[in-house]
Motif scaffolding. Structure first.
Motif, short mmCIF file in Angstrom:
data_model
loop_
_atom_site.label_atom_id
_atom_site.label_comp_id
_atom_site.label_asym_id
_atom_site.label_seq_id
_atom_site.Cartn_x
_atom_site.Cartn_y
_atom_site.Cartn_z
N ILE A 31 39.06 33.75 10.51
CA ILE A 31 39.77 35.03 10.65
C ILE A 31 41.21 34.80 11.05
CG2 ILE A 31 39.89 37.18 11.95
CD1 ILE A 31 36.85 37.13 12.13
N PHE A 32 41.44 33.89 12.02
CA PHE A 32 42.80 33.65 12.50
C PHE A 32 43.57 32.70 11.60
CE2 PHE A 32 40.67 35.12 16.35
CZ PHE A 32 41.61 36.01 16.86
N ASP A 33 42.87 31.81 10.87
CA ASP A 33 43.58 30.89 9.98
C ASP A 33 44.17 31.63 8.79
OD1 ASP A 33 42.99 28.79 11.62
OD2 ASP A 33 41.22 28.13 10.49
N ASP A 34 43.38 32.44 8.13
CA ASP A 34 43.85 33.16 6.94
C ASP A 34 43.10 34.49 6.84
OD1 ASP A 34 45.03 33.97 4.63
OD2 ASP A 34 44.35 32.27 3.40
N PRO A 35 43.58 35.53 7.49
CA PRO A 35 42.85 36.81 7.48
C PRO A 35 42.81 37.48 6.11
CG PRO A 35 44.98 37.07 8.54
CD PRO A 35 44.79 35.60 8.32
N LEU A 36 43.70 37.10 5.18
CA LEU A 36 43.74 37.73 3.87
C LEU A 36 42.87 37.01 2.84
CD1 LEU A 36 47.55 38.55 3.56
CD2 LEU A 36 45.70 40.05 4.31
N ALA A 37 42.27 35.88 3.22
CA ALA A 37 41.46 35.11 2.28
C ALA A 37 40.05 35.68 2.20
CB ALA A 37 41.41 33.65 2.70
N LEU A 38 39.45 35.54 1.02
CA LEU A 38 38.06 35.97 0.83
C LEU A 38 37.11 34.97 1.49
CD1 LEU A 38 38.19 37.04 -2.93
CD2 LEU A 38 38.04 38.55 -0.95
N PRO A 39 35.93 35.43 1.91
CA PRO A 39 34.96 34.48 2.49
C PRO A 39 34.52 33.45 1.45
CG PRO A 39 34.35 36.76 2.96
CD PRO A 39 35.45 36.81 1.96
N THR A 40 34.42 32.22 1.89
CA THR A 40 33.95 31.13 1.04
C THR A 40 32.67 30.54 1.63
OG1 THR A 40 35.30 29.49 2.20
CG2 THR A 40 36.30 30.62 0.31
N ALA A 41 32.14 29.53 0.96
CA ALA A 41 30.91 28.88 1.46
C ALA A 41 31.15 28.22 2.81
CB ALA A 41 30.42 27.85 0.44
N GLN A 42 32.38 27.77 3.07
CA GLN A 42 32.69 27.13 4.35
C GLN A 42 32.98 28.14 5.45
OE1 GLN A 42 34.19 26.30 1.43
NE2 GLN A 42 32.97 24.43 1.06
N THR A 43 33.54 29.29 5.11
CA THR A 43 33.94 30.27 6.12
C THR A 43 32.96 31.42 6.29
OG1 THR A 43 35.25 31.50 4.50
CG2 THR A 43 36.37 29.73 5.71
N LEU A 44 31.97 31.53 5.39
CA LEU A 44 31.02 32.65 5.48
C LEU A 44 30.19 32.54 6.75
CD1 LEU A 44 29.76 35.13 4.09
CD2 LEU A 44 28.12 33.57 3.03
N SER A 45 30.10 33.65 7.49
CA SER A 45 29.34 33.66 8.74
C SER A 45 28.82 35.07 9.01
CB SER A 45 30.23 33.20 9.91
OG SER A 45 29.54 33.30 11.14
N TRP A 46 27.56 35.14 9.44
CA TRP A 46 26.92 36.41 9.77
C TRP A 46 26.79 36.59 11.29
CZ3 TRP A 46 26.01 39.82 5.89
CH2 TRP A 46 26.00 39.31 4.59
N ILE A 47 27.53 35.81 12.05
CA ILE A 47 27.36 35.83 13.49
C ILE A 47 27.74 37.18 14.08
CG2 ILE A 47 29.67 34.88 13.90
CD1 ILE A 47 28.51 33.42 16.32
N GLY A 48 28.73 37.84 13.50
CA GLY A 48 29.14 39.15 14.01
C GLY A 48 28.04 40.18 13.87
N TYR A 49 27.40 40.21 12.71
CA TYR A 49 26.31 41.16 12.50
C TYR A 49 25.10 40.82 13.36
CZ TYR A 49 28.97 42.91 8.52
OH TYR A 49 29.95 43.47 7.73
N ASP A 50 24.85 39.52 13.57
CA ASP A 50 23.74 39.13 14.45
C ASP A 50 23.97 39.63 15.87
OD1 ASP A 50 22.47 37.89 12.37
OD2 ASP A 50 23.34 35.92 12.79
N LYS A 51 25.19 39.49 16.36
CA LYS A 51 25.49 39.95 17.72
C LYS A 51 25.37 41.47 17.83
CE LYS A 51 28.67 36.20 18.93
NZ LYS A 51 30.08 35.85 19.28
#
Length: 302
Positions: A66-86
């Protein structure tokens, strides 16, 4: 002398040429103006949807991404469901959704029903007080209800309605009724009088005329009022924070605030909660969009 008279006379060929030129310019300008209008509307749509898309995209990424590149689309390396889990495990999201849904649905029902009944009375029954009532409703549109927050809170304390969903329903109904009455009144005035008089001649009562004839005919206006009212009620943070801040009465907008901290903010959870809060509004807007367009364009073309 003859030459002077001849030169002063109009030239039919030149007149025909100028008219053809004007017609050609009109045909050229119409596609250009339509193309410019479509370009402006597309640009406005992108501008309006960009923040929503940005929130949803970043809710599916890790905190570092999110902080590295907020305008980039989620990729296989950056995809994360941790927010929805919390959000779904630690917070009472379903309770907040239920509270927001209850407040929104009940408020919309009261606004549409009482607004339509008031609009029917103001347009159908000509009384001397009608002009003053319309002026009173106009003041209700112009004056923000938040200016009376202290008085509203004092009244709710006396009625013992603090930390109840009933307080929110009453406030939102009072807040949205003036605009609803104004919109519905304009639509009811367009209904032919012959239709209502024919129903009365057949012995149909006023309540049946209102519920079986008037309401079905003003469905586009009802959808317009519902959409314009639903979004402010669902997204409101002010009155839930003041009138219903307890854990059992928090709305989804207020529930998101628990992930915001003074020093540390869980952006994954915040963006996930905001994404979940936006989705119901988008779905309902898409469901009512056709009726909304009909309501906005009604009377534009005869």
């Amino acid at each position: 002398m003859n030459h002077t008279v001849y030169s002063a006379m109009p030239n039919p060929a030149a007149s025909h040429t100028s008219e053809s030129h004007r017609a050609w310019l009109g045909k050229v300008r119409q596609p250009m103006s339509a193309g410019l209008l479509h370009a402006v509307l597309i640009a406005y749509t992108i501008l309006a949807l960009f923040p929503i898309a940005l929130v949803i995209m970043n809710s599916l990424k890790s905190r570092e991404a999110i902080f590295d590149d907020p305008l980039a689309l989620p990729t296989a390396q950056t995809l994360s469901w941790i927010g929805y889990d919390k959000v779904l495990s630690k917070a009472n999201v379903w309770l907040y959704f239920g509270n927001s849904s209850t407040v929104t649905v009940v408020s919309l029902f009261c606004i549409v029903l009482f607004g339509a009944m008031a609009a029917w009375a103001l347009t159908e029954y000509k009384l001397r007080i009608n002009r003053w009532l319309m002026l009173y409703l106009a003041f209700g549109i112009m004056v923000p209800i938040r200016l009376g927050t202290v008085s509203i809170l004092s009244l709710m304390v006396k009625l013992e309605l603090v930390n109840t969903l009933t307080a929110l329903v009453l406030v939102y109904t009072a807040q949205s009724l003036p605009l609803a009455v104004m919109i519905l009144s304009e639509f009811i005035q367009q209904i032919p009088k012959e239709l209502k008089e024919a129903a009365r001649c057949d012995g149909v009562g006023e309540f049946r005329i209102f519920f079986q004839i008037i309401l079905p005919l003003i469905r586009p206006a009802v959808a317009t009022v519902a959409v314009f009212t639903m979004i402010p009620v669902w997204n409101d943070l002010w009155f839930p924070l003041i009138l219903a801040p307890s854990d059992q009465t928090q709305t989804i907008t207020l529930g998101v605030q628990q992930f915001l901290g003074q020093f540390v903010t869980d952006w994954n959870a915040v963006l996930a909660a905001l994404s979940l809060a936006v989705l119901p509004v988008l779905v309902l807007y898409m469901a009512f969009s056709r009726q909304l367009i009909k309501g906005l364009t009604s009377g534009a073309v005869k």
